[in-house]
Structures are given as C-alpha cells and as structure tokens.
Design an enzyme around this catalytic site. Structure first.
Site, mmCIF file in Angstrom:
data_model
loop_
_atom_site.group_PDB
_atom_site.id
_atom_site.type_symbol
_atom_site.label_atom_id
_atom_site.label_comp_id
_atom_site.label_asym_id
_atom_site.label_seq_id
_atom_site.Cartn_x
_atom_site.Cartn_y
_atom_site.Cartn_z
ATOM 1 N N SER A 142 44.019 53.766 3.430
ATOM 2 C CA SER A 142 45.142 54.221 4.195
ATOM 3 C C SER A 142 45.281 55.750 4.235
ATOM 4 C CB SER A 142 46.439 53.634 3.622
ATOM 5 O OG SER A 142 46.674 54.101 2.313
ATOM 6 N N LYS A 148 48.795 63.624 1.363
ATOM 7 C CA LYS A 148 49.100 62.386 2.100
ATOM 8 C C LYS A 148 50.590 62.268 2.408
ATOM 9 C CE LYS A 148 48.521 57.341 1.882
ATOM 10 N NZ LYS A 148 48.028 56.178 1.110
ATOM 11 N N SER A 175 42.428 52.741 -0.804
ATOM 12 C CA SER A 175 42.938 53.729 0.145
ATOM 13 C C SER A 175 42.464 55.161 -0.071
ATOM 14 C CB SER A 175 44.471 53.713 0.154
ATOM 15 O OG SER A 175 44.930 52.599 0.863
#
Lengths: 58, 645
Positions: free
Chosen positions: B232, B162, B256
């Site tokens: 996210s 990420k 997320s």
C-alpha cells in the site's frame, strides 16, 4: 514523580497501544514455569471487558 | 565501498544446536558467527571521508559514508544515493537547498496534480507537499552542516513520508479523501527522529485507500507509469526510484513495504515488530503494523533504519520487546571476495505462490516463476554462491497446514462474540484494534463535523461492523465485537501466534538456515488501468512475515520487460543486522541493478501547487481503485483457509 502522558498525534485520536504485540524475544510455546506454584503470565486482564472464564476475586 | 573483512567470515554461522531456546536466542539476537562479527566491526572501521571515530554515533560518523573518490559521477544530482549526497554535503560540493530544489523541480514536472486519490495521469507519488517548509528546513540543514561537524549523516536529505504517518501540520489521510481534516498535531516518533537528524520532510506519499491494497493504481510505477506501483505504500516505492525524492518512509501491515519496493526495484526494509516505533501511525492492524525505509540502495535504507529505530516506551510499548540496545545496524558492505561465507540461505519450497488467483499448493515456487524471473532468480542464486553463501532448497513451513500453523490455518472457532465467530487471528487483531480505539477514534472524528456526510458513510463502512441481525454497519457494533473478545480467547490467539513463530524458527534451524531468499513477485506485474490482476504471480502468504513479526528486505536483482525483478531476504525476528549485511554485500558486488534509473515519462507543465492540503475534499477522478490482494491480515487468514483442504 510526574507521569508522562502519551502524545496525541492526530485529529483522529487513535489510542496508544498498551499490551499489543509484546511478543517475547524468544518464542517458546509457553510462558515458562519458574516455580512449583505455577503462576503464569496472563495478557490483558486489566484492560479488556469482563472475562467470564476468569475467577473473580471474592 | 567495503571497509573490512570479518576475521571470522569463514566460520560457520549456524553452529549445531538442538535446544530450541538456544536456537532462538542465537538467531534472534544475532549472536551467530560471521554476520555479527562483521556487523560489529563495520562501525569501528571504514574508508570514508573522515577518520573512523569509534566513540561517535554510527549515524553521525562520516566514516560510514563513501569516500569522495569512490563516488561515481552520476548524470544528475537526483541520481546520487543518500549516503553519497551526505558525503557531498559534508565536502561542500552541494547544499541541501540545491538537492531539495532539484527534487521539487522533478515533482513539479512529473508528479502530476496533488490531492488525487486516483490515477492523476503521471507518477502521483506525492499526494501533498509543502515546498516552502521543505526549503526552509533545507536552509536550516545547510546552516547546521556549516557549524556542526558532527551533524547526523541524514542532515539535509529530502524525504517523503507515507500518507498514514503524522507529519505535523499536514492533513494525514491514509489514502482517502474521507480523512481530509485529520491534521497531524505532532510528528510521529520516527518523523521526529528523522527531523532531529536534519532530514528535510518534503511531503506525504500516496498510499492505497486505507492502506488496503498491495497492488495499487493511484501511483504509476517508476519504470513505466502505466503499470501498478505496488502497495500500500505506493508513492514511497515509486518516488525514490523515479528520482522524485532521495528516500521515503513506508508502512507495512501485510506486504505494504515489500510489494512497492519489489514492484519498483527499490531497496526497502520491513523491520521486525518492535524495532521501530509506530507512534503517530494511522493503524490498520496494530500488532502487525511497522514502519520502514524505502530508497535506492540498501546502505541508504540501513542508515535511515538506524536513525529511526529505538525505544519509545510511552507511545509505543511494542518497542520494549526489542533488544536494548538494538544490535548495531551495519551501514557498509564488507570487503573481500566472499563476504557471505559461512551463511546458509534457504529457498523455502512450501512458500506457495498465487498465480492468477490460484494458490499453487504443492508446487515449488520457482516452478511458477515466469521465464525471465526464473532466469533472474537462478542468476541471483549463483551470485550469492559466488559471494560465499551456501544456498539450499529446504521445506520451509507450510502455512496451509493447521498442525504447523494453528494461528491462520486452523478452522477453530475460539468463541462467538456478539453473534460473530472469533478465529485465532481475529482474537489477536480485533482485540488489538479495541485497545487503540480503532473504531472509537474514527467514530469521534465522524461526530466532529469535520468529514462530510458522504465521508462519514465511507468511514463507517471501512471501520464499522454489521453484526448478524443488524441492518447497517456501525462503529458501536465494531466496538462490541472488538472489545468483547474475552481475555482468555485473546490469550489463546496470542499463544497460537507464538506457536507459529516457534514452528517457523524450528523450520529454519532444522536445516541450518540463517535466513531465506524469495521472490515476492514471480512474474511481470500488471497494468495500472484496465482492471486486470496487478500481480499475476505473487507470494500467496506475503503476510506471514508480519504475522510472525520477522524482518524482510527487498532489493532489485534484474529487469524483465523493462520492469524490475526484486528479491527478498527474510529471517528471524530482530535479525535485521544479518539480512541487511548480506544485502549490503550483494549490492556492493552487483551494483548495476539498484543504480539503474528509469526514463522519465513525458513531462507536463507544472500542475501542482506546492502547499499543504486544502481542507476541501477533492473529487477523485476515475474509477475506484481495484482493491487487489488485501493488506488486512484477517483477509489473509481467509485466503489461507480457502487454500486449506
């Protein structure tokens, strides 16, 4: 004895957590009472700004 | 394939206990019955590609890989699971270079342009990669595999990370062009551990702006790029399912990892707070933030979690709160027709859903599910029962009840600091943010001359604060508030958080529930463009597992309208072995859902230059991302209060 320094990971120099999230493995409502003199654990008193509720040592 | 049957698998996993401390200890340390017995034995036996080696590290022991004869033929190299690739690598059937190149080719064809914090027209799962470095790492992994028979099982496996996690040399930007120039000076602890194991880091996966939305529009859903990817950790959810990478690392503050896993039908793990070090993560809400794997199967994610987890006392003392050593992570499913016998899985009836923006307080979650999702959930319950589990509806814990939830739902103002009220959760989160220099670090970055004036304005808006009476947001104001929370107020907030945890623990124990099953997304998700609701039906209090630091896993259980339906198991803190074992057992017996592969979108000519991020700030085309439901727990708190009578 040398002290291990935290790593800086990014240009944006976020700090290293010190006290946060140290939730106990066994979530009780209190920190427990072990002695007749009821000392209890206190969080963060060394790290946050002056706490007006604290009794200041004389 | 499954390797053993627990000799105690018929014994009840929830012995009658009344002492809350005993309940907690049993649940949290996983000392109860069938699951742990199976877990412990899972490491000692196996039907893998080599003889079991009890003395070997589980994450290096080939006994935890499937036997070659048990690996089905898959259409493409990129379709094989991580554990299957690991077995094929050891057998000399493929190389890390071949695997890495296969994924790079698909990224070139299907990802679309890099450095676009917006809809780039294709999957946009990776925001930047370094193909040359990845291939060099793959060559090194191949050499290691040739010379080291005990190389870790992840050696040679390509992964994505990420965009909020430090990968040395990469610009790390947390979903925003404003952080261009935030170069990782060192690998985050978890990235270092994965690299040490030989994993090949290909690049950074895109995420919501400042990790702030659980729906997302930057990436395209793996099953249909015109639908939201979940956020996210958008790209980390999309990339493994779209076959752009073998596995990915996500970060979760509130939903997320679970939301992108659910939206894409991935197998993801949100660990307990403290299981995995977050050192090197760009923080959102320290004390909630965790890192975890997202892959195509739970056995892949389990292997990655087992490689990632562990003590990091200097750079993340939160890891000190986890059991040491951590209970073994199961890596293989159990043999037998009823591996879940002895388990009680609860369906919490007060786990209210949000339907088209309205929290359905008082309505059973299942009553809100879309027809296809309800049919799928009903089938799932039957499948779990067929594997031996007792599945029951039980009350759960009503998060909107201040008596049960004095942390989020209480209207108590613990203090007023610099003109602003401090709620119980704000007392925790804001003080935590002060501790890690949340505003200070960004202020220093803004003063460094690296970001543009426009970027400074955006960062000030995101990380700053405007106190009552002030005319503009500033970092100094944020510092006054975050750092001004008295220690006693922070303590009260922490105690209320612990009370919520204790109440949720008791809610399970009162009904003998080992862990819960839910649908985070209760109906078909929304479109990537157009501004409609990304999630028309979702768990309103998706942030609760983060608030109480409990683990959660997500895995696909069916498909409706060509999009996945995913279920989640979640339970007490540090019960990862329990819920992971159950998910492993489920996927071993019902493998069709997580092995399904989406059809590729129409490919375009390679448009991406596979190099490290340029320093120039790219313009993001299109409208700003619809923020959707927020990943920020303080926003979640406001949502809770809004629903409280």
């Amino acid at each position: 004895m040398s002290i291990v320094e935290p790593t800086r990971f990014l240009t944006v120099a976020f700090g290293v957590p010190v006290d946060i999230g140290l939730l106990p493995q066994v979530p009780g409502g209190t920190d427990g009472e072990l002695l007749t003199v009821r000392w209890t654990a206190r969080l963060t008193t060394s790290y946050l700004p002056y706490d007006p509720d604290d009794e200041q040592p004389g | 394939m499954p390797s053993i049957e627990s000799p105690t698998s018929e014994s009840p996993a929830h012995a009658e206990v009344t002492d809350p401390a005993t309940i907690s200890r049993r649940a949290l340390l996983g000392t109860g019955g069938a699951v742990v017995a199976g877990t412990a034995l899972a490491f000692a036996t196996g039907t893998g590609t080599a003889a079991a080696s009890p003395s070997a590290s589980p994450t290096s022991d080939p006994a935890n890989l499937p036997a070659l004869r048990d690996i089905p033929h898959r259409a493409r190299l990129v379709d094989y699971e991580v554990v299957e690739l690991a077995a094929l690598l050891r057998a000399g059937r493929t190389t890390s270079v071949q695997i890495t190149q296969a994924y790079l080719d698909r990224i070139a064809a299907l990802n679309g342009p890099f450095e676009v914090y917006g809809d780039n027209g294709l999957y946009n799962a990776f925001v930047r990669i370094d193909a040359d470095a990845a291939l060099a790492a793959a060559r090194a992994a191949d050499k290691r595999l040739r010379h080291d028979g005990r190389a870790p099982l992840l050696c040679g496996i390509p992964i994505g990370v990420k965009d909020s996690v430090a990968v040395e040399g990469f610009s790390t930007q947390d979903g925003s062009a404003t952080f261009a120039g935030n170069i990782a000076l060192a690998d985050a602890t978890v990235v270092g551990r994965l690299r040490d194991a030989g994993a090949v880091v290909v690049g950074l996966t895109i995420c919501s702006a400042f990790s702030g939305s659980i729906t997302g529009t930057f990436a395209g859903n793996a099953w249909n790029k015109d639908y939201v990817p979940g956020g996210s950790s958008q790209g980390s959810g999309v990339a493994p399912i779209a076959r752009l990478i073998a596995a990915a690392i996500g970060e979760e503050t509130g939903g997320s990892i679970m939301c992108p896993s659910a939206a894409n039908g991935a197998s993801g793990i949100k660990p307990s707070l403290g299981t995995v070090s977050i050192a090197g993560l760009m923080p959102l809400s320290p004390g909630y933030d965790v890192l975890g794997p997202i892959t195509r199967s739970m056995r892949d994610s389990a292997l990655i979690l087992a490689t990632m987890l562990g003590l990091d006392a200097v750079n993340d003392p939160q890891t000190l709160s986890a059991p040491i050593p951590f209970p073994p992570i199961p890596l293989v499913a159990r043999r037998g027709r009823r591996p879940l016998a002895g388990l009680t899985i609860g369906i919490p009836q007060t786990d209210w859903m949000n339907v088209n923006g309205v929290v359905q307080v008082g309505v059973s979650p299942q009553a809100t599910y879309g027809a296809g999702h309800l049919d799928t959930f009903t089938r799932l319950v039957g499948q779990l029962r067929s594997l031996g589990a007792k599945v029951i509806e039980f009350p759960g814990l009503d998060i909107t009840d201040p008596q049960q939830n004095p942390y989020f739902a209480s209207s108590t103002v613990l203090a007023t600091v610099d003109g602003s009220p401090v709620s119980p959760s704000a007392a925790v989160v804001n003080a935590n943010r002060y501790e890690i220099r949340y505003a200070d670090a960004v202020a220093d970055f803004c003063a460094s001359g690296i970001p543009s004036a426009a970027a400074v304005a955006t960062l000030t808006s995101q990380y700053g604060r405007q106190a009552p009476g002030e005319t503009a947001r500033s970092f100094a104001s944020a510092d006054r508030f975050n750092g001004g929370i008295p220690a006693a107020v922070r303590y009260e907030g922490e105690q209320r958080r612990r009370t919520l945890i204790a109440n949720y623990t008791k809610a399970l124990a009162d009904h003998g529930v080992d862990f819960m099953v839910v649908l985070t997304l209760g109906d078909v998700i929304g479109k990537r463009a157009g501004g409609g609701p990304g999630f028309p039906n979702f768990r309103a209090y998706y942030q609760v597992p983060n608030a109480i630091a409990w683990p959660m896993v997500s895995f696909p259980v069916g498909y409706v309208s060509g999009l996945p339906v995913s279920a989640q198991f979640w339970g007490p803190r540090f019960s990862e072995p329990d819920i992971l074992q159950a998910a492993l057992d489920y996927q071993a017996n019902f493998p069709d859902y997580n092995h399904a592969a989406p059809t590729d979108p129409a490919a375009t000519a390679p448009a991406a230059k596979a190099k490290i991020a340029p320093q120039a700030i790219p313009a993001a085309p299109g409208a700003p991302e619809d923020p959707g439901p927020s990943n920020d727990p303080l926003i979640g708190e406001a949502m809770t209060r809004a629903a409280t009578p």
